[in-house]
Each structure stands twice: as structure tokens, then as C-alpha cells.
Design a protein around this motif. Structure first.
Motif, PDB file in Angstrom:
ATOM      1  N   SER A 183       0.835  -1.200   0.000  1.00  0.00           N
ATOM      2  CA  SER A 183       0.000   0.000   0.000  1.00  0.00           C
ATOM      3  C   SER A 183       0.875   1.257   0.000  1.00  0.00           C
ATOM      4  O   SER A 183       0.622   2.207  -0.750  1.00  0.00           O
ATOM      5  CB  SER A 183      -0.921  -0.008   1.217  1.00  0.00           C
ATOM      6  OG  SER A 183      -1.672   1.165   1.283  1.00  0.00           O
ATOM      7  N   THR A 184       1.896   1.252   0.818  1.00  0.00           N
ATOM      8  CA  THR A 184       2.819   2.387   0.882  1.00  0.00           C
ATOM      9  C   THR A 184       3.546   2.567  -0.442  1.00  0.00           C
ATOM     10  O   THR A 184       3.709   3.696  -0.930  1.00  0.00           O
ATOM     11  CB  THR A 184       3.837   2.183   2.023  1.00  0.00           C
ATOM     12  OG1 THR A 184       3.117   2.036   3.253  1.00  0.00           O
ATOM     13  CG2 THR A 184       4.796   3.343   2.133  1.00  0.00           C
ATOM     14  N   LEU A 185       3.962   1.463  -1.038  1.00  0.00           N
ATOM     15  CA  LEU A 185       4.625   1.530  -2.329  1.00  0.00           C
ATOM     16  C   LEU A 185       3.683   2.102  -3.391  1.00  0.00           C
ATOM     17  O   LEU A 185       4.083   2.944  -4.195  1.00  0.00           O
ATOM     18  CB  LEU A 185       5.102   0.134  -2.748  1.00  0.00           C
ATOM     19  CG  LEU A 185       5.850   0.037  -4.070  1.00  0.00           C
ATOM     20  CD1 LEU A 185       7.122   0.876  -4.041  1.00  0.00           C
ATOM     21  CD2 LEU A 185       6.175  -1.415  -4.383  1.00  0.00           C
ATOM     22  N   GLY A 186       2.432   1.679  -3.372  1.00  0.00           N
ATOM     23  CA  GLY A 186       1.440   2.210  -4.306  1.00  0.00           C
ATOM     24  C   GLY A 186       1.227   3.697  -4.108  1.00  0.00           C
ATOM     25  O   GLY A 186       1.120   4.456  -5.079  1.00  0.00           O
ATOM     26  N   ASP A 187       1.172   4.131  -2.858  1.00  0.00           N
ATOM     27  CA  ASP A 187       1.023   5.563  -2.570  1.00  0.00           C
ATOM     28  C   ASP A 187       2.230   6.354  -3.083  1.00  0.00           C
ATOM     29  O   ASP A 187       2.086   7.455  -3.622  1.00  0.00           O
ATOM     30  CB  ASP A 187       0.849   5.798  -1.068  1.00  0.00           C
ATOM     31  CG  ASP A 187      -0.500   5.345  -0.555  1.00  0.00           C
ATOM     32  OD1 ASP A 187      -1.418   5.135  -1.381  1.00  0.00           O
ATOM     33  OD2 ASP A 187      -0.643   5.196   0.675  1.00  0.00           O
ATOM     34  N   ALA A 188       3.419   5.785  -2.912  1.00  0.00           N
ATOM     35  CA  ALA A 188       4.629   6.472  -3.380  1.00  0.00           C
ATOM     36  C   ALA A 188       4.611   6.607  -4.899  1.00  0.00           C
ATOM     37  O   ALA A 188       4.959   7.665  -5.447  1.00  0.00           O
ATOM     38  CB  ALA A 188       5.878   5.712  -2.930  1.00  0.00           C
ATOM     39  N   ILE A 189       4.192   5.559  -5.586  1.00  0.00           N
ATOM     40  CA  ILE A 189       4.118   5.608  -7.049  1.00  0.00           C
ATOM     41  C   ILE A 189       3.089   6.644  -7.486  1.00  0.00           C
ATOM     42  O   ILE A 189       3.325   7.424  -8.419  1.00  0.00           O
ATOM     43  CB  ILE A 189       3.804   4.212  -7.624  1.00  0.00           C
ATOM     44  CG1 ILE A 189       5.007   3.284  -7.414  1.00  0.00           C
ATOM     45  CG2 ILE A 189       3.449   4.300  -9.105  1.00  0.00           C
ATOM     46  CD1 ILE A 189       4.728   1.828  -7.732  1.00  0.00           C
TER      47      ILE A 189
END
Length: 89
Positions: free
Chosen positions: A38-44
Motif C-alpha cells: 500500500s505504501t509503495l502504491g502511494d509512493a508511485i
């Protein structure tokens, strides 16, 4: 023999407890993995938004440059028109 029954019951209880602990551990690991994804998706998503903003700013800057060039050309045409009119007189 009574001790054998107790040992079997105790062994089954420990197996159930271990299985429960393993399930909780697996669930916790999956929760961490989900949070990480989820955090990775938010960063992208944030990176994509930054790129879009930079592109908009670049487009606006180019538009302003074009407006400046058009304005300068209009001034030159006006100047040349005045020069031609003065030479006609």
C-alpha cells in the motif's frame, strides 16, 4: 496409563496452540506485506502526480514564451507598419 492420556491431551493442546501461533504469525506477516504494498502504491501515485505537475508547469512556461514571442512579433509589425507609413509621406 493415566499419565499417557494426559501426555496425549497435553500434546494435542500444544499442537493447537502452535497452529494458532503460526496462523497469527502468518496473518501479521501478511498485514505487514499489505501495508508495504500500500505504501509503495502511494509512493508511485505521488511520483506520478509530481511528474504531471512538472509537465503542466513546463507546458505553461512554453505557452508564456510563445505569448511573449507573439507579442514581440506584433510590436515589430507595428513598428514596420509605422516606418512604411512614414516613408510614404
Amino acid at each position: 496409563m493415566p499419565n499417557d492420556n494426559f501426555n496425549l491431551m497435553s500434546s494435542n493442546t500444544n499442537k493447537g496452540s502452535n497452529a494458532s501461533s503460526n496462523n497469527e504469525l502468518t496473518t501479521a506477516k501478511l498485514a505487514i506485506l499489505g501495508g508495504l504494498l500500500s505504501t509503495l502504491g502511494d509512493a508511485i501515485s505521488t511520483y506520478a502526480a509530481v511528474l504531471a505537475l512538472e509537465e503542466l508547469q513546463k507546458t505553461k512556461s512554453e505557452s508564456n514564451k510563445n505569448d511573449d514571442k507573439i507579442s514581440e512579433l506584433e510590436k515589430q509589425v507595428k513598428y514596420l507598419t509605422e516606418e512604411i507609413n512614414q516613408q510614404k509621406r
